[in-house]
Design a protein around this motif. Structure first.
Motif, PDB file in Angstrom:
ATOM      1  N   ARG A 238     -22.619  -6.222  13.755  1.00  0.00           N
ATOM      2  CA  ARG A 238     -22.488  -4.896  13.158  1.00  0.00           C
ATOM      3  C   ARG A 238     -23.315  -3.834  13.868  1.00  0.00           C
ATOM      4  N   GLU A 239     -24.124  -4.226  14.826  1.00  0.00           N
ATOM      5  CA  GLU A 239     -25.032  -3.263  15.444  1.00  0.00           C
ATOM      6  C   GLU A 239     -24.627  -2.850  16.853  1.00  0.00           C
ATOM      7  N   LYS A 240     -24.053  -3.772  17.624  1.00  0.00           N
ATOM      8  CA  LYS A 240     -23.685  -3.421  18.998  1.00  0.00           C
ATOM      9  C   LYS A 240     -22.605  -4.369  19.499  1.00  0.00           C
ATOM     10  N   LEU A 241     -21.959  -3.971  20.582  1.00  0.00           N
ATOM     11  CA  LEU A 241     -20.941  -4.816  21.193  1.00  0.00           C
ATOM     12  C   LEU A 241     -21.612  -6.007  21.869  1.00  0.00           C
ATOM     13  N   HIS A 242     -21.096  -7.179  21.596  1.00  0.00           N
ATOM     14  CA  HIS A 242     -21.667  -8.408  22.140  1.00  0.00           C
ATOM     15  C   HIS A 242     -20.531  -9.309  22.591  1.00  0.00           C
ATOM     16  N   GLN A 742     -28.419 -28.094  31.515  1.00  0.00           N
ATOM     17  CA  GLN A 742     -28.072 -26.680  31.496  1.00  0.00           C
ATOM     18  C   GLN A 742     -29.180 -25.878  32.159  1.00  0.00           C
ATOM     19  N   PHE A 743     -28.778 -24.943  33.005  1.00  0.00           N
ATOM     20  CA  PHE A 743     -29.714 -24.059  33.702  1.00  0.00           C
ATOM     21  C   PHE A 743     -29.495 -22.635  33.179  1.00  0.00           C
ATOM     22  N   HIS A 744     -30.480 -22.116  32.468  1.00  0.00           N
ATOM     23  CA  HIS A 744     -30.379 -20.788  31.864  1.00  0.00           C
ATOM     24  C   HIS A 744     -31.118 -19.755  32.727  1.00  0.00           C
ATOM     25  N   LYS A 745     -30.600 -18.572  32.753  1.00  0.00           N
ATOM     26  CA  LYS A 745     -31.299 -17.478  33.421  1.00  0.00           C
ATOM     27  C   LYS A 745     -31.020 -16.187  32.672  1.00  0.00           C
ATOM     28  N   GLN A 746     -32.102 -15.521  32.268  1.00  0.00           N
ATOM     29  CA  GLN A 746     -31.985 -14.257  31.535  1.00  0.00           C
ATOM     30  C   GLN A 746     -32.014 -13.103  32.513  1.00  0.00           C
ATOM     31  N   LYS A 747     -30.904 -12.390  32.614  1.00  0.00           N
ATOM     32  CA  LYS A 747     -30.815 -11.203  33.453  1.00  0.00           C
ATOM     33  C   LYS A 747     -31.162  -9.971  32.608  1.00  0.00           C
ATOM     34  N   LYS A 748     -31.115  -8.810  33.234  1.00  0.00           N
ATOM     35  CA  LYS A 748     -31.485  -7.576  32.531  1.00  0.00           C
ATOM     36  C   LYS A 748     -30.529  -7.294  31.383  1.00  0.00           C
ATOM     37  N   HIS A 749     -29.242  -7.457  31.613  1.00  0.00           N
ATOM     38  CA  HIS A 749     -28.256  -7.099  30.598  1.00  0.00           C
ATOM     39  C   HIS A 749     -27.447  -8.293  30.096  1.00  0.00           C
ATOM     40  N   HIS A 750     -27.686  -9.460  30.631  1.00  0.00           N
ATOM     41  CA  HIS A 750     -26.926 -10.610  30.163  1.00  0.00           C
ATOM     42  C   HIS A 750     -27.680 -11.902  30.453  1.00  0.00           C
ATOM     43  N   VAL A 799     -18.352 -29.277  35.810  1.00  0.00           N
ATOM     44  CA  VAL A 799     -19.244 -28.125  35.953  1.00  0.00           C
ATOM     45  C   VAL A 799     -18.642 -26.969  35.173  1.00  0.00           C
ATOM     46  N   SER A 800     -19.460 -26.256  34.426  1.00  0.00           N
ATOM     47  CA  SER A 800     -18.971 -25.091  33.691  1.00  0.00           C
ATOM     48  C   SER A 800     -20.000 -23.973  33.746  1.00  0.00           C
ATOM     49  N   TYR A 801     -19.504 -22.774  33.527  1.00  0.00           N
ATOM     50  CA  TYR A 801     -20.339 -21.577  33.584  1.00  0.00           C
ATOM     51  C   TYR A 801     -20.185 -20.824  32.276  1.00  0.00           C
ATOM     52  N   MET A 802     -21.305 -20.472  31.645  1.00  0.00           N
ATOM     53  CA  MET A 802     -21.293 -19.741  30.378  1.00  0.00           C
ATOM     54  C   MET A 802     -22.123 -18.475  30.492  1.00  0.00           C
ATOM     55  N   PHE A 803     -21.738 -17.459  29.748  1.00  0.00           N
ATOM     56  CA  PHE A 803     -22.447 -16.184  29.839  1.00  0.00           C
ATOM     57  C   PHE A 803     -22.472 -15.499  28.483  1.00  0.00           C
ATOM     58  N   LYS A 804     -23.485 -14.639  28.306  1.00  0.00           N
ATOM     59  CA  LYS A 804     -23.631 -13.807  27.114  1.00  0.00           C
ATOM     60  C   LYS A 804     -24.057 -12.412  27.547  1.00  0.00           C
ATOM     61  N   PHE A 805     -23.581 -11.417  26.817  1.00  0.00           N
ATOM     62  CA  PHE A 805     -24.029 -10.041  27.088  1.00  0.00           C
ATOM     63  C   PHE A 805     -24.027  -9.231  25.803  1.00  0.00           C
TER      64      PHE A 805
END
Length: 805
Positions: A238-242, A742-750, A799-805
């Motif tokens: 309800r607060e922002k596009l995700h 799983q290898f996670h990496k936090q970027k600036k916007h995602h 192998v798979s690739y996942m992302f969040k923003f």
């Protein structure tokens, strides 16, 4: 049913009267609990007064209500697995509405997890045989080809037997796959499989919660014998596009959620949406390989897709609307240019749910749902005869369509009582089969089977009661109703479960439930296609019924964040149905006999019983989480027309079943996980021997005995002798080991995640099916017949690739 509706209206009036006459010595605190940053309603949050036995939990929509004595102030705590606990001091002079936002928290260091006297403690719940798995854990567990699958995770729980290798079939405490009530946002999903059963239809990115109930059923659930699997879609941010998604070896997915309208600064939107889609690209990847193998003479294609969508809007402080839906389809196509034949196969589900929440007052909450569910299975085959050039067309359709209206009330009169009541009516339309054989020479055999319309309804009331500091009781009664033409049933279904606190964090539990089921699934016993036929109770086929008793203990190790449950159960089932020997759904509408044969002629009714013990040690939080489960069980079925009337073990009876699941957060960037499963082999019916038998019907006359013998062999066929005992052969034990990192990496916007997983790490050749085959004679050994085991999946990396923003 009219009486049930009047009863609910009377309950509302009583509730309003109680409110008007409420003693001044008590006040009510109510409100909603949501997730910080998205305003997602949280289900099952514990709201309690620390240091006491006073507390409650939020319902499916995040609502809670707690009535307390009047005093200057007290401290309330809000706790939920995977979120930081919130404590707040509140005044208890007047009724208050308090909405709380909980912050998601990831624990990467081993700390003491102390949820408080009523926070997240399985020992204090009146319910038993209930398992919930956080979706965050589901996404970290190793998955076949990288597809995160909720139903595959449920298969790892004690009391749940999986189907064949890699498939999503679920068999709970001796029951069949049709005895599981699978609910997605109040809508029933009749077929929950993609890719011929290797994946489920549920996209983990769109699911908010999943709960499995395998015994001690609350009265609000009905219509199935063995289990309830309730899934709820996310409401949307309800607060922002995700957004989030993933790209795997065979499919990709994308989920978007956000506010419906622009929110004010520092506030939230009154509504939100979610849309989530997934599609496989097996048809694109496999086409070059198939064309190369067949030199273009045969073209085969397969793909599946699904779509979840949801929107919700607040009409005010007391009214909320939710609209959600699911649509998914599997399509298979084969074109044989040599045989000049086309075959199309498709199946899928469609659901839609419109819900209206209304808050009458701080103690009385209601929900009204209008529900649609549709499942269809279709086969289309067209072939042109090589000699007569005639066009042969075969069409097969099977399905079930539901329209339902459901009304539920949640009433919280005091901390000692939590009352639920409701009524539901469903209109079913069954299409058991429809075959059209088009050919000018045999047009007289054209036939179509009419649809079957039936009505099903239920009214219930249940109360979760705390009569003392040691007792927790959930008692209820459901009255079910079914009507099909001149056949009608009204059956009471009592439910009772309770817990007695032997000491803090340790309880003794027991439950009893009687269930009725008015829809049946006729399932083929072979491998592969989902050619299952849904049929209703009729004048010749009675409703299925089960009674289940369970006892056990529940222990919380609060400081270590562990829960332990040990349960024993006994379940008896009556009027379960199965195909007669040699029968299948394809005989129901044989073009030569469709006008005289009903599907009821192909089935037989019987009984079954199952008993066993289950062990589950579970850890949901902390740097290391997971569970260890073990099941010891026996299941037998008995039909007068099968196995000479003697009891036998059904295919998925398994004596021992073990599952070990571990997830380890090495650091913020790396997550390790592994699973190991073991199960006793399936019970199968295998041929004892095979021989050549003469096929009669061909006239011949020869004077030479040698010519006669040659002619007999030319007109013979192989016949297999199965003996008299059904399922007397045990397949080899099933076991495998899966790992992933799983290898996670936090970027600036995602945030992005790479996952490498290996299914069946030590390359175990688990049996998929067995077959008798002839072995050619050698110089040292004569020809013989041997039993061969066939496996499907060796070691499978992905192998798979996942992302969040």
């Amino acid at each position: 049913m009219r009486l049930g509706l009047y009863g609910l209206l009377g309950l509302i009036l009583v509730c309003q009267t109680i409110r008007a006459q409420r003693p001044a010595s008590r006040i009510t605190i109510s409100g909603y609990v949501r997730e910080m940053g998205s305003q997602e309603a949280l289900i099952g949050v514990n709201v309690y007064v620390p240091g006491t036995n006073t507390g409650t939990v939020t319902n499916t929509y995040g609502f809670y209500s707690l009535t307390l004595p009047v005093q200057d102030s007290t401290r309330l705590a809000y706790s939920f697995v995977g979120y930081e606990t919130v404590s707040r001091t509140v005044s208890l002079r007047t009724n208050r509405t308090i909405t709380i936002d909980l912050t998601p928290g990831q624990v990467l260091t081993e700390v003491n997890v102390n949820a408080g006297p009523t926070g997240e403690k399985v020992s204090e719940s009146a319910q038993m045989s209930v398992i919930d798995v956080p979706i965050a854990q589901v996404k970290k567990i190793p998955a076949f080809l990288g597809e995160k699958d909720v139903l595959k995770v449920i298969q790892l729980m004690p009391g749940v037997q999986k189907g064949s290798e890699g498939q999503t079939g679920i068999y709970v405490r001796g029951g069949g796959p049709d005895q599981n009530l699978i609910i997605l946002d109040d809508a029933v999903v009749y077929n929950a499989s993609h890719l011929f059963g290797f994946f489920s239809v549920f996209n983990g990115d769109a699911i908010k919660s999943v709960e499995l109930i395998k015994g001690g059923f609350p009265a609000r659930y009905g219509g199935r014998l063995s289990s309830v699997i309730e899934l709820n879609l996310k409401d949307g941010n309800r607060e922002k596009l995700h957004g989030e998604g993933g790209i795997g070896l065979i499919s990709s997915r994308l989920t978007l959620e956000g506010p419906l309208t622009k929110s004010k600064k520092g506030g939230r939107s009154p509504g939100s949406f979610l849309i989530s889609g997934r599609r496989t690209y097996l048809d694109i990847l496999a086409a070059p390989l198939i064309n190369a193998e067949t030199r273009g003479q045969t073209k085969i294609g397969y793909y599946f897709y699904d779509l979840n969508a949801k929107a919700n809007y607040d009409l005010g402080d007391k009214d909320k609307l939710f609209l959600s839906g699911y649509f998914g389809r599997d399509k298979f196509h084969s074109r044989d240019n040599v045989e000049n034949a086309d075959t199309d196969l498709s199946w899928g589900n469609a659901t839609a749910t419109l819900r209206w929440n209304h808050l009458f007052n701080q103690k009385l909450f209601s929900n009204t749902s209008l529900i649609f569910s549709d499942y269809k299975f279709q086969i289309s085959s067209v072939e042109r005869g090589a000699l007569d050039n005639q066009l042969y067309s075969l069409q097969y359709n099977s399905g079930i369509r539901d329209f339902s209206l459901k009304y539920d009330l949640d009433y919280y009169p005091s901390p000692e009582h939590s009352v639920r009541a409701g009524i539901q009516g469903t209109y079913h339309r069954f299409t058991p089969s429809a075959v059209v054989l088009q050919n000018s020479a045999i047009s007289q055999f054209n036939s179509n089977v009419s649809t079957i319309d039936v009505a099903e309804a239920g009214v219930y009331v249940e109360d979760t009661w705390r009569p003392s500091s040691r007792w927790r009781v959930n008692g209820g009664l459901r009255l079910s109703y079914f009507k099909q033409k001149a056949v009608g049933y009204v059956r009471p279904e009592p439910r009772l479960s309770g817990a007695y606190m032997l000491k803090p964090d340790l309880s003794l539990k027991a439950s009893y439930a009687l269930m009725n089921q008015y829809v049946h699934l006729l399932s083929n016993t072979g491998i592969g296609l989902p050619t299952d036929l849904w049929v209703p109770t009729t004048d010749r086929v009675k409703p299925q019924q089960s009674q289940q008793v369970a006892v056990g203990i529940a222990k919380d190790f609060v400081e270590k964040g562990l829960t332990l449950t040990v349960e024993g159960y006994y379940k008896k089932m009556n009027n379960i149905i199965n195909y007669k020997e040699g029968a299948s759904f394809l005989l129901i509408n044989d073009p030569t006999s469709a006008n005289s044969v009903r599907w009821e002629d192909n089935v037989t009714a019987g009984r079954g019983w199952s008993y066993g013990a289950e062990f589950l040690l579970q850890k949901k939080v902390g740097r290391f989480s997971g569970w260890a489960g073990y099941t010891l069980s026996w299941t037998q079925w008995q039909f007068a027309e099968l196995n000479n009337g003697a009891p036998y073990y059904p295919r998925y009876d398994r004596r021992h079943d073990v599952s070990l699941v571990g997830i380890y957060e090495l650091n913020k960037r790396i997550t390790l996980s592994a699973t190991w499963v073991y199960g006793t082999g399936n019970a199968l019916t295998m041929p004892l021997s095979s021989y050549d038998a003469y096929r009669p019907g061909t006239a011949f006359s020869y004077n030479d005995a040698k010519q006669i013998i040659q002619k007999i062999f030319q007109n013979s066929r192989v016949v297999e002798d199965y003996g008299t005992q059904k399922n007397s052969f045990r397949a080899e034990a099933y076991h495998r080991f899966d790992v992933s990192v799983q290898f996670h990496k936090q970027k600036k916007h995602h945030e992005r995640t790479w996952e490498v997983s290996i299914y069946n790490l030590y390359n175990r050749r688990n049996p998929y099916f067995y077959r008798l085959e002839s072995v050619t004679a050698t110089a040292t050994e004569p020809s013989r017949t041997a039993l061969f085991r066939y496996s499907v999946f060796p070691i499978v990396p992905s192998v798979s690739y996942m992302f969040k923003f």
